[in-house]
Design a protein around this motif. Structure first.
Motif, PDB file in Angstrom:
ATOM      1  N   PRO A  19      -4.605   0.624  -9.309  1.00  0.00           N
ATOM      2  CA  PRO A  19      -5.143   0.926  -7.973  1.00  0.00           C
ATOM      3  C   PRO A  19      -6.517   0.291  -7.771  1.00  0.00           C
ATOM      4  CG  PRO A  19      -5.428   2.813  -9.416  1.00  0.00           C
ATOM      5  CD  PRO A  19      -4.637   1.802 -10.204  1.00  0.00           C
ATOM      6  N   LEU A  20      -6.910   0.192  -6.505  1.00  0.00           N
ATOM      7  CA  LEU A  20      -8.282  -0.192  -6.168  1.00  0.00           C
ATOM      8  C   LEU A  20      -9.102   1.081  -6.032  1.00  0.00           C
ATOM      9  CD1 LEU A  20      -7.725  -2.933  -3.431  1.00  0.00           C
ATOM     10  CD2 LEU A  20      -7.963  -3.242  -5.893  1.00  0.00           C
ATOM     11  N   SER A  21     -10.258   1.113  -6.679  1.00  0.00           N
ATOM     12  CA  SER A  21     -11.072   2.322  -6.654  1.00  0.00           C
ATOM     13  C   SER A  21     -12.548   1.950  -6.714  1.00  0.00           C
ATOM     14  CB  SER A  21     -10.704   3.223  -7.832  1.00  0.00           C
ATOM     15  OG  SER A  21     -11.410   4.443  -7.774  1.00  0.00           O
ATOM     16  N   THR A  22     -13.359   2.689  -5.985  1.00  0.00           N
ATOM     17  CA  THR A  22     -14.808   2.482  -6.017  1.00  0.00           C
ATOM     18  C   THR A  22     -15.500   3.834  -5.945  1.00  0.00           C
ATOM     19  OG1 THR A  22     -16.666   1.315  -4.987  1.00  0.00           O
ATOM     20  CG2 THR A  22     -15.010   2.212  -3.509  1.00  0.00           C
ATOM     21  N   THR A  23     -16.654   3.937  -6.623  1.00  0.00           N
ATOM     22  CA  THR A  23     -17.383   5.205  -6.722  1.00  0.00           C
ATOM     23  C   THR A  23     -18.764   5.062  -6.092  1.00  0.00           C
ATOM     24  OG1 THR A  23     -16.239   5.805  -8.766  1.00  0.00           O
ATOM     25  CG2 THR A  23     -18.300   6.945  -8.298  1.00  0.00           C
ATOM     26  N   TYR A  30     -18.512  10.334  -5.249  1.00  0.00           N
ATOM     27  CA  TYR A  30     -17.439  10.266  -4.262  1.00  0.00           C
ATOM     28  C   TYR A  30     -16.578   9.048  -4.616  1.00  0.00           C
ATOM     29  CZ  TYR A  30     -20.195  13.616  -1.562  1.00  0.00           C
ATOM     30  OH  TYR A  30     -20.884  14.736  -1.162  1.00  0.00           O
ATOM     31  N   VAL A  31     -15.284   9.260  -4.816  1.00  0.00           N
ATOM     32  CA  VAL A  31     -14.377   8.209  -5.281  1.00  0.00           C
ATOM     33  C   VAL A  31     -13.366   7.888  -4.183  1.00  0.00           C
ATOM     34  CG1 VAL A  31     -12.753   7.480  -7.060  1.00  0.00           C
ATOM     35  CG2 VAL A  31     -14.666   8.991  -7.655  1.00  0.00           C
ATOM     36  N   CYS A  32     -13.378   6.614  -3.749  1.00  0.00           N
ATOM     37  CA  CYS A  32     -12.451   6.112  -2.732  1.00  0.00           C
ATOM     38  C   CYS A  32     -11.370   5.299  -3.452  1.00  0.00           C
ATOM     39  CB  CYS A  32     -13.212   5.243  -1.729  1.00  0.00           C
ATOM     40  SG  CYS A  32     -12.199   4.530  -0.419  1.00  0.00           S
ATOM     41  N   THR A  33     -10.092   5.607  -3.188  1.00  0.00           N
ATOM     42  CA  THR A  33      -8.995   4.996  -3.948  1.00  0.00           C
ATOM     43  C   THR A  33      -7.864   4.565  -3.023  1.00  0.00           C
ATOM     44  OG1 THR A  33      -9.490   6.421  -5.840  1.00  0.00           O
ATOM     45  CG2 THR A  33      -7.341   5.363  -5.832  1.00  0.00           C
ATOM     46  N   LEU A  34      -7.321   3.364  -3.294  1.00  0.00           N
ATOM     47  CA  LEU A  34      -6.089   2.879  -2.654  1.00  0.00           C
ATOM     48  C   LEU A  34      -5.092   2.542  -3.756  1.00  0.00           C
ATOM     49  CD1 LEU A  34      -7.377   0.468   0.164  1.00  0.00           C
ATOM     50  CD2 LEU A  34      -6.591   2.826   0.415  1.00  0.00           C
ATOM     51  N   LYS A  35      -3.868   3.066  -3.639  1.00  0.00           N
ATOM     52  CA  LYS A  35      -2.826   2.808  -4.630  1.00  0.00           C
ATOM     53  C   LYS A  35      -1.741   1.931  -4.021  1.00  0.00           C
ATOM     54  CE  LYS A  35      -3.516   7.020  -7.354  1.00  0.00           C
ATOM     55  NZ  LYS A  35      -2.866   8.230  -7.921  1.00  0.00           N
ATOM     56  N   PHE A  36      -1.183   1.049  -4.877  1.00  0.00           N
ATOM     57  CA  PHE A  36      -0.164   0.103  -4.437  1.00  0.00           C
ATOM     58  C   PHE A  36       1.107   0.272  -5.265  1.00  0.00           C
ATOM     59  CE2 PHE A  36      -4.210  -1.486  -3.103  1.00  0.00           C
ATOM     60  CZ  PHE A  36      -3.979  -2.058  -1.868  1.00  0.00           C
ATOM     61  N   GLU A  37       2.163  -0.341  -4.796  1.00  0.00           N
ATOM     62  CA  GLU A  37       3.457  -0.175  -5.454  1.00  0.00           C
ATOM     63  C   GLU A  37       3.469  -0.752  -6.860  1.00  0.00           C
ATOM     64  OE1 GLU A  37       6.275  -1.888  -2.818  1.00  0.00           O
ATOM     65  OE2 GLU A  37       6.126  -0.265  -1.334  1.00  0.00           O
ATOM     66  N   SER A  38       2.666  -1.777  -7.109  1.00  0.00           N
ATOM     67  CA  SER A  38       2.601  -2.365  -8.440  1.00  0.00           C
ATOM     68  C   SER A  38       1.159  -2.684  -8.791  1.00  0.00           C
ATOM     69  CB  SER A  38       3.447  -3.646  -8.510  1.00  0.00           C
ATOM     70  OG  SER A  38       2.955  -4.616  -7.603  1.00  0.00           O
ATOM     71  N   GLY A  39       0.872  -2.617 -10.075  1.00  0.00           N
ATOM     72  CA  GLY A  39      -0.467  -2.951 -10.529  1.00  0.00           C
ATOM     73  C   GLY A  39      -1.414  -1.774 -10.455  1.00  0.00           C
ATOM     74  N   LEU A  94       0.839  -1.196   0.000  1.00  0.00           N
ATOM     75  CA  LEU A  94       0.000   0.000   0.000  1.00  0.00           C
ATOM     76  C   LEU A  94       0.875   1.247   0.000  1.00  0.00           C
ATOM     77  CD1 LEU A  94      -2.836   1.282   0.233  1.00  0.00           C
ATOM     78  CD2 LEU A  94      -2.603   1.096   2.713  1.00  0.00           C
ATOM     79  N   ARG A  95       0.587   2.173  -0.918  1.00  0.00           N
ATOM     80  CA  ARG A  95       1.409   3.381  -1.058  1.00  0.00           C
ATOM     81  C   ARG A  95       0.630   4.656  -0.776  1.00  0.00           C
ATOM     82  NH1 ARG A  95       2.451   6.390  -5.625  1.00  0.00           N
ATOM     83  NH2 ARG A  95       1.384   4.841  -6.919  1.00  0.00           N
ATOM     84  N   GLU A  96      -0.672   4.685  -1.110  1.00  0.00           N
ATOM     85  CA  GLU A  96      -1.441   5.922  -0.979  1.00  0.00           C
ATOM     86  C   GLU A  96      -2.928   5.606  -0.920  1.00  0.00           C
ATOM     87  OE1 GLU A  96      -2.526   9.873  -3.661  1.00  0.00           O
ATOM     88  OE2 GLU A  96      -0.757   8.686  -4.195  1.00  0.00           O
ATOM     89  N   GLY A  97      -3.705   6.520  -0.310  1.00  0.00           N
ATOM     90  CA  GLY A  97      -5.155   6.418  -0.299  1.00  0.00           C
ATOM     91  C   GLY A  97      -5.775   7.799  -0.238  1.00  0.00           C
ATOM     92  N   HIS A  98      -6.933   7.996  -0.870  1.00  0.00           N
ATOM     93  CA  HIS A  98      -7.588   9.301  -0.820  1.00  0.00           C
ATOM     94  C   HIS A  98      -9.060   9.197  -1.201  1.00  0.00           C
ATOM     95  CE1 HIS A  98      -5.919   9.189  -5.027  1.00  0.00           C
ATOM     96  NE2 HIS A  98      -7.197   9.424  -5.283  1.00  0.00           N
ATOM     97  N   TRP A  99      -9.815  10.253  -0.826  1.00  0.00           N
ATOM     98  CA  TRP A  99     -11.210  10.467  -1.226  1.00  0.00           C
ATOM     99  C   TRP A  99     -11.261  11.671  -2.167  1.00  0.00           C
ATOM    100  CZ3 TRP A  99     -15.702   7.994  -1.024  1.00  0.00           C
ATOM    101  CH2 TRP A  99     -15.932   7.027  -0.044  1.00  0.00           C
ATOM    102  N   GLN A 100     -12.042  11.562  -3.258  1.00  0.00           N
ATOM    103  CA  GLN A 100     -12.281  12.680  -4.160  1.00  0.00           C
ATOM    104  C   GLN A 100     -13.787  12.868  -4.351  1.00  0.00           C
ATOM    105  OE1 GLN A 100      -9.707  11.069  -7.374  1.00  0.00           O
ATOM    106  NE2 GLN A 100      -8.817  13.121  -7.446  1.00  0.00           N
ATOM    107  N   PHE A 101     -14.157  14.132  -4.651  1.00  0.00           N
ATOM    108  CA  PHE A 101     -15.571  14.452  -4.873  1.00  0.00           C
ATOM    109  C   PHE A 101     -15.723  15.150  -6.222  1.00  0.00           C
ATOM    110  CE2 PHE A 101     -19.038  17.701  -4.330  1.00  0.00           C
ATOM    111  CZ  PHE A 101     -20.086  16.809  -4.458  1.00  0.00           C
ATOM    112  N   PHE A 102     -16.649  14.625  -7.049  1.00  0.00           N
ATOM    113  CA  PHE A 102     -16.985  15.241  -8.329  1.00  0.00           C
ATOM    114  C   PHE A 102     -18.427  15.727  -8.235  1.00  0.00           C
ATOM    115  CE2 PHE A 102     -13.632  12.241  -9.126  1.00  0.00           C
ATOM    116  CZ  PHE A 102     -12.837  12.831 -10.098  1.00  0.00           C
TER     117      PHE A 102
END
Length: 476
Positions: free
Chosen positions: A328-332, A317-326, A249-257
């Motif tokens: 990212p996991l994302s759901t809206t 609302y977009v929930c995202t987890l980024k990893f070192e390879s491959g 796991l490298r990063e995670g965030h919430w975004q709003f459109f």
């Protein structure tokens, strides 16, 4: 000699009070050969098992005679025996955990070196059981990110070169895959127990393996109103933060459109929160929009919420987890806000026409419907209400509910105030205005009289002199 040894062992367990048995004459070689041929002619019972499973070997049917002696063997190892006088014994051996259950041999948590030939000896008649190894594996093992490929292998040991068992897989939903080796790009639906089914001679055996797919879970739609709480769910079920971190796991965030009134989603994203991976895991606020993360961060629950929804909460609302390879996991999560509009307003005079409109701002799908609950608790199934002439009975709280089939999703409330045509307050106001007008007229009249009186007084003073000397022209 073999028959002699067995007879001595048999009597040792069944003939009570005798410890020394005289040697017997060996059986004729022809009889021994016949016995061996009969034993060899009996078909083996084939049993498949997975390492760690419990294996139960049942004795042959109708084995009980008035004087029977039954024993279980694995190679040269005697495991247990029992007789017709209820005598029995389970012989303890290193690394073996066995038991007798109604004269069946139970091998608990079978080990790698315990696969092979078992024999049930009943009064010199031998039945053979062949326990075959069934092995299942997954690559990568157990924990895997959604979107990656998992290869499942089911390996069933063949009983001989001529017989081959049938093999198929059952996924966690019970769907059949007719392959011994199955590769699949996994998602959350592939998480759970996979079952390998082996079929041979109309008998089935199973072995299971667990696959845990790390994926973000959230419903595609969330519903709220200005009268209801706002919840934007997102979580990673059945795993811990340590397991997620172990996958890089490298990063995670919430975004709003945000979504406009024309139902168009803006391309400009607002970052709400950023995940801090330092211990303990927490959120760093960016543009929060009044939202707060869940208080408990012991489990990977990434949900956001607020006490009440707002009209400007509409959007993605977009929930995202980024990893070192491959990837990212994302759901809206698309948030819909239920609103009520009242025309001409919420404060009306008895007899006025009222229009009530309830909706999401977009057309409802076929599985959604609206219900109105009036102050008298009457239910009206409609999105728009028109009351030609409101009365006192329409005053109070009106609730609009959004339903999907038999499930209520959210509700909005509006409070109407209906005033009578000539209420006490209106009379008080009218009377007060009338009194004020009369007082103003009276005051104006008094001021006007005073001014006229003052003008007369000044003229009278000007005409009081004894010898007036008029100037100007005089009329004769």
């Amino acid at each position: 000699m073999t028959s002699q040894i067995w007879w001595k062992n048999h009597c040792r367990h069944t003939c009570f009070g005798f410890s020394d048995i005289p040697d017997m004459e060996p059986l004729p070689s022809g009889l021994l050969l016949l016995t061996a041929l009969l034993s060899a002619s009996r078909a083996e019972e084939l049993i498949y098992a997975q390492v760690g499973q419990t294996v139960t070997l049942k004795p042959p049917e109708n084995y009980k005679t008035p004087t029977y002696y039954l024993s279980w063997h694995f190679g040269e190892l005697e495991l247990a025996w029992t007789n017709h006088m209820s005598g029995n014994k389970v012989i303890k051996h290193e690394n073996w955990d066995t038991a007798l259950s109604d004269n069946s041999l139970v091998v608990k948590e079978i080990r790698q070196n315990q696969f092979g030939i078992y024999k049930c000896n009943v009064n010199e008649k031998i039945w053979t059981y062949k326990v075959l190894r069934l092995k299942v594996s997954a690559e990568p093992p157990s924990l895997v990110l959604s979107g990656r490929t998992v290869t499942l292998v089911c390996d069933a040991e063949p009983p001989n070169s001529l017989q081959k068992p049938g093999i198929h897989w059952l996924n966690p939903q019970g769907e059949k895959i007719t392959q011994a080796t199955h590769s699949v790009q996994v998602s959350s639906r592939h998480s759970g127990r996979w079952t390998c089914v082996v079929t041979l001679d109309r008998k089935e055996a199973t072995a299971q393996i667990s696959v845990t797919v790390v994926d973000l879970y959230s419903p595609p739609m969330a519903y709220t109103s200005t009268s209801s709480p706002l919840a934007v769910p997102c979580s990673v079920p059945k795993v811990s933060w340590e397991q997620i971190k172990s996958l890089g796991l490298r990063e995670g965030h919430w975004q709003f459109f945000p979504r406009s009134k024309s139902n168009l989603v803006s391309a400009d994203a607002q970052r709400l929160f950023t995940l801090s991976l330092e211990e303990p895991v927490s959120w760093k606020a960016n543009q929060t929009r009044g939202l707060t993360p869940v208080s408990d961060f012991k489990t990977p629950n990434l949900s956001l919420g607020r006490t009440l929804g707002r009209a400007d909460d509409r959007g993605d609302y977009v929930c995202t987890l980024k990893f070192e390879s491959g990837p990212p996991l994302s759901t809206t999560v698309r948030v819909n806000v239920l609103e009520i509009a009242a025309s001409p307003g919420t404060v009306l005079i008895s007899g006025q026409q009222l229009n009530l409109t309830c909706g999401l701002g977009v057309p409802l799908t076929s599985d959604l419907h609206l219900k109105w609950i009036s102050p008298e608790r009457a239910t009206i199934r409609s999105g728009q209400l028109t009351i030609p002439a409101v009365g006192a009975g329409n005053s109070g709280k009106w609730r609009c509910e959004l339903w999907r089939n038999d499930t209520r999703l959210t509700s909005a409330v509006i409070t109407l105030k209906i005033e009578p045509k000539l209420s006490v307050w209106m009379l008080v106001i009218i009377c007060s205005v009338a009194v004020i007008v009369l007082l103003l007229l009276l005051l104006g009249f008094i001021l006007c009289r005073r001014r006229r009186a003052r003008v007369r007084h000044v003229r009278h003073q000007l005409c009081q002199c004894k010898n007036p000397k008029p100037k100007g022209f005089y009329r004769t």
